[in-house]
Design a protein around this motif. Structure first.
Motif, mmCIF file in Angstrom:
data_model
loop_
_atom_site.group_PDB
_atom_site.id
_atom_site.type_symbol
_atom_site.label_atom_id
_atom_site.label_comp_id
_atom_site.label_asym_id
_atom_site.label_seq_id
_atom_site.Cartn_x
_atom_site.Cartn_y
_atom_site.Cartn_z
ATOM 1 N N GLU A 1 0.722 -1.096 0.216
ATOM 2 C CA GLU A 1 0.193 -0.006 -0.012
ATOM 3 C C GLU A 1 0.949 1.334 -0.044
ATOM 4 O OE1 GLU A 1 -3.028 0.023 -0.464
ATOM 5 O OE2 GLU A 1 -3.657 -1.950 -0.157
ATOM 6 N N LEU A 2 0.356 2.386 -0.712
ATOM 7 C CA LEU A 2 1.062 3.444 -0.701
ATOM 8 C C LEU A 2 0.524 4.602 0.094
ATOM 9 C CD1 LEU A 2 1.867 3.670 -4.645
ATOM 10 C CD2 LEU A 2 3.281 2.810 -2.637
ATOM 11 N N PHE A 3 1.336 5.460 0.624
ATOM 12 C CA PHE A 3 0.986 6.784 1.337
ATOM 13 C C PHE A 3 1.957 7.796 0.789
ATOM 14 C CE2 PHE A 3 1.298 9.850 4.696
ATOM 15 C CZ PHE A 3 -0.093 9.821 5.294
ATOM 16 N N ILE B 1 -1.583 13.688 -5.906
ATOM 17 C CA ILE B 1 -1.882 12.648 -6.672
ATOM 18 C C ILE B 1 -1.823 11.258 -6.028
ATOM 19 C CG2 ILE B 1 -1.352 13.840 -8.850
ATOM 20 C CD1 ILE B 1 1.328 12.160 -8.821
ATOM 21 N N SER B 2 -1.172 11.405 -4.783
ATOM 22 C CA SER B 2 -1.155 10.072 -4.003
ATOM 23 C C SER B 2 -2.324 9.453 -3.651
ATOM 24 C CB SER B 2 -0.363 10.424 -2.662
ATOM 25 O OG SER B 2 1.005 11.243 -2.784
ATOM 26 N N SER B 3 -3.579 10.389 -3.680
ATOM 27 C CA SER B 3 -4.781 9.547 -3.408
ATOM 28 C C SER B 3 -5.370 8.970 -4.661
ATOM 29 C CB SER B 3 -5.839 10.628 -2.862
ATOM 30 O OG SER B 3 -5.913 11.525 -3.511
ATOM 31 N N LEU B 4 -4.852 9.191 -5.791
ATOM 32 C CA LEU B 4 -5.373 8.913 -6.960
ATOM 33 C C LEU B 4 -4.724 7.523 -7.708
ATOM 34 C CD1 LEU B 4 -5.647 12.135 -9.137
ATOM 35 C CD2 LEU B 4 -7.597 10.994 -7.649
ATOM 36 N N ILE B 5 -3.359 7.276 -7.327
ATOM 37 C CA ILE B 5 -2.694 6.325 -7.633
ATOM 38 C C ILE B 5 -2.788 5.190 -6.853
ATOM 39 C CG2 ILE B 5 -0.033 5.744 -8.161
ATOM 40 C CD1 ILE B 5 0.215 8.374 -9.103
ATOM 41 N N ALA B 6 -2.993 3.892 -7.352
ATOM 42 C CA ALA B 6 -2.914 2.723 -6.751
ATOM 43 C C ALA B 6 -3.865 2.768 -5.511
ATOM 44 C CB ALA B 6 -1.427 2.387 -6.306
ATOM 45 N N ASP B 7 -4.913 3.394 -5.547
ATOM 46 C CA ASP B 7 -5.949 3.618 -4.270
ATOM 47 C C ASP B 7 -5.157 3.717 -2.949
ATOM 48 O OD1 ASP B 7 -8.471 3.436 -3.337
ATOM 49 O OD2 ASP B 7 -8.174 1.470 -2.820
ATOM 50 N N GLY B 8 -4.042 4.796 -3.075
ATOM 51 C CA GLY B 8 -3.417 4.924 -2.019
ATOM 52 C C GLY B 8 -3.955 6.128 -1.048
ATOM 53 N N LEU C 1 -4.744 1.704 5.770
ATOM 54 C CA LEU C 1 -4.037 1.034 4.842
ATOM 55 C C LEU C 1 -3.714 -0.264 5.381
ATOM 56 C CD1 LEU C 1 -1.577 3.490 3.462
ATOM 57 C CD2 LEU C 1 -3.619 2.665 2.279
ATOM 58 N N GLU C 2 -3.238 -0.589 6.749
ATOM 59 C CA GLU C 2 -2.871 -1.921 7.290
ATOM 60 C C GLU C 2 -4.047 -2.693 7.330
ATOM 61 O OE1 GLU C 2 -2.040 -2.889 11.655
ATOM 62 O OE2 GLU C 2 -0.337 -2.340 10.844
ATOM 63 N N GLU C 3 -5.281 -2.119 7.413
ATOM 64 C CA GLU C 3 -6.304 -3.010 7.508
ATOM 65 C C GLU C 3 -6.835 -3.632 6.325
ATOM 66 O OE1 GLU C 3 -9.085 -2.880 10.695
ATOM 67 O OE2 GLU C 3 -6.848 -3.621 10.912
ATOM 68 N N ARG C 4 -6.075 -3.041 5.304
ATOM 69 C CA ARG C 4 -6.769 -3.622 3.959
ATOM 70 C C ARG C 4 -5.985 -5.156 3.799
ATOM 71 N NH1 ARG C 4 -5.728 1.249 -0.114
ATOM 72 N NH2 ARG C 4 -7.172 2.845 0.670
#
Length: 375
Positions: free
Chosen positions: A275-277, A282-289, A318-321
């Motif tokens: 997961e990405l943070f 654009i971070s919230s648009l890429i790879a569902d980050g 993110l960890e919960e995913r």
């Protein structure tokens, strides 16, 4: 399962060892006596303190009452009778700014951030239908990532081939070309029934007009979250069970975002769920980050403690995913290179460090950086 707060966060209402408070939240449920108490162990009296010695008293209370319930909140309801204080919020979580579903989008203007978006279209949940820029820049007609840059004045607004405009930072562009691009594009989106994502913050009037037209908006740089439930956490933060890699740098334009994406692809290639943070719009648009933008054009939450709580909770989401690893990319200059101006003070970057506590850090440096500063 009960969530009991850390012993160093005490309640002034709990004066005796059997006193407790009830908290209806998802991270703290019971607050207890934080002072020193005496216990007998192996015929010796010991002075002890902490949650480890509050929990048995709460469990004993449940046992005495023979409490049976389906959820934590059912149990809390039955413990309220003897509680010294009860904390309950009607608002669990409210966020003003939510990303909506995008199918096909056009982007303007073609710059560093929009370029990263186009370059990583394979990591988006939507397609990029067109890339547009201002005709005087000399970039019209150039081919980038199999897409030609086109003149924004030639956008076919009536087409059904796109439903959303992603509008990057346009404040400097507006000043240079004497045209308010934010007003211009908001009005065109409304008149042509297109949703809009902006990197610059819109005015209240913009938002009202968009909503009145039955359309959706998302401010990718918006960072003021109204999380009422955070008041019921008493400062408690999440601990993470998955490793976090943090990418930091000594200056801008070092490729921190690019490095984050390349590592993401590499780990996924070997079967890891990543997961990405990020700290870019654009971070919230890429790879569902997840993102907490704190760079150019960002409207920041001024309370440092709230910043840390929000970042910490986003990482926990993110960890919960069910991921194996989180890769975090921050802004540059985590250590100030100088003093005398508030712009040199990296408070946001340090809050990210405090909220995430990375297990490993990759530091991007420049060839000309001073060795003492790097060390």
């Amino acid at each position: 399962e009960f969530l009991i707060n850390e012993s160093n966060i005490f309640s002034i209402f709990c004066k005796n060892i059997n006193d407790y408070e009830i908290v209806y939240s998802n991270i703290v449920n019971i607050r207890g006596f934080s002072g020193t108490q005496s216990i007998r162990l192996n015929n010796e009296v010991h002075k002890v303190a902490g949650t480890s010695f509050i929990v048995p008293r709460i469990i004993a209370e449940l046992w005495k009452r023979n409490i049976r319930a389906q959820s934590i909140y059912d149990i809390l309801d039955q413990l309220t009778g003897l509680a010294r204080k009860i904390y309950k919020s009607e608002i669990v979580q409210k966020r003003e700014n939510e990303l909506f579903t995008i199918k096909n989008a056009i982007v303007f203007p073609y710059n560093k951030e929009i370029g990263n978006l186009v370059a990583n279209e394979d990591l988006l949940k939507f397609s990029i239908f067109g890339v547009f820029y201002y005709k005087m820049t000399g970039n019209i007609g150039k081919l980038i990532h199999e897409k030609h840059i086109c003149n924004y004045e030639n956008i076919s607004w009536e087409t059904k081939d796109f439903d959303t405009l992603i509008l990057g930072h346009v404040e400097e562009l507006s000043g240079a070309y004497k045209r308010n691009f934010l007003d211009y594009f908001v009005d065109l989106c409304i008149s042509n029934s297109k949703n809009i994502v902006t990197f610059d913050n819109m005015t209240f009037s913009h938002k009202q007009k968009i909503l009145k037209a039955g359309l959706k908006y998302y401010e990718a740089s918006f960072n003021k979250y109204y999380l009422e439930e955070y008041k019921l956490r008493f400062g408690k933060l999440r601990y993470f069970s998955v490793p976090i890699i943090g990418i930091f740098g000594t200056s801008p334009k070092q490729g921190k975002f690019t490095l984050q994406i390349e590592l993401y692809k590499l780990f996924r290639k070997y079967g890891y769920k990543v997961e990405l943070f990020g700290t870019e719009p654009i971070s919230s648009l890429i790879a569902d980050g997840e993102s907490y933008p704190c760079g150019y054009g960002t409207e920041m939450e001024e309370n440092a403690y709230k910043q840390i709580q929000v970042i910490n909770e986003k990482l926990f989401n993110l960890e919960e995913r069910g991921c194996d690893l989180i890769i975090l990319a921050s802004q540059s200059q985590t250590v100030p290179a100088g003093f005398g101006n508030l712009g040199m003070y990296p408070t946001y970057q340090q809050n990210i460090l405090l909220a995430s506590l990375p297990d490993a850090i990759i530091l991007c440096i420049n060839y000309e950086d001073d060795n003492e500063y790097v060390n």
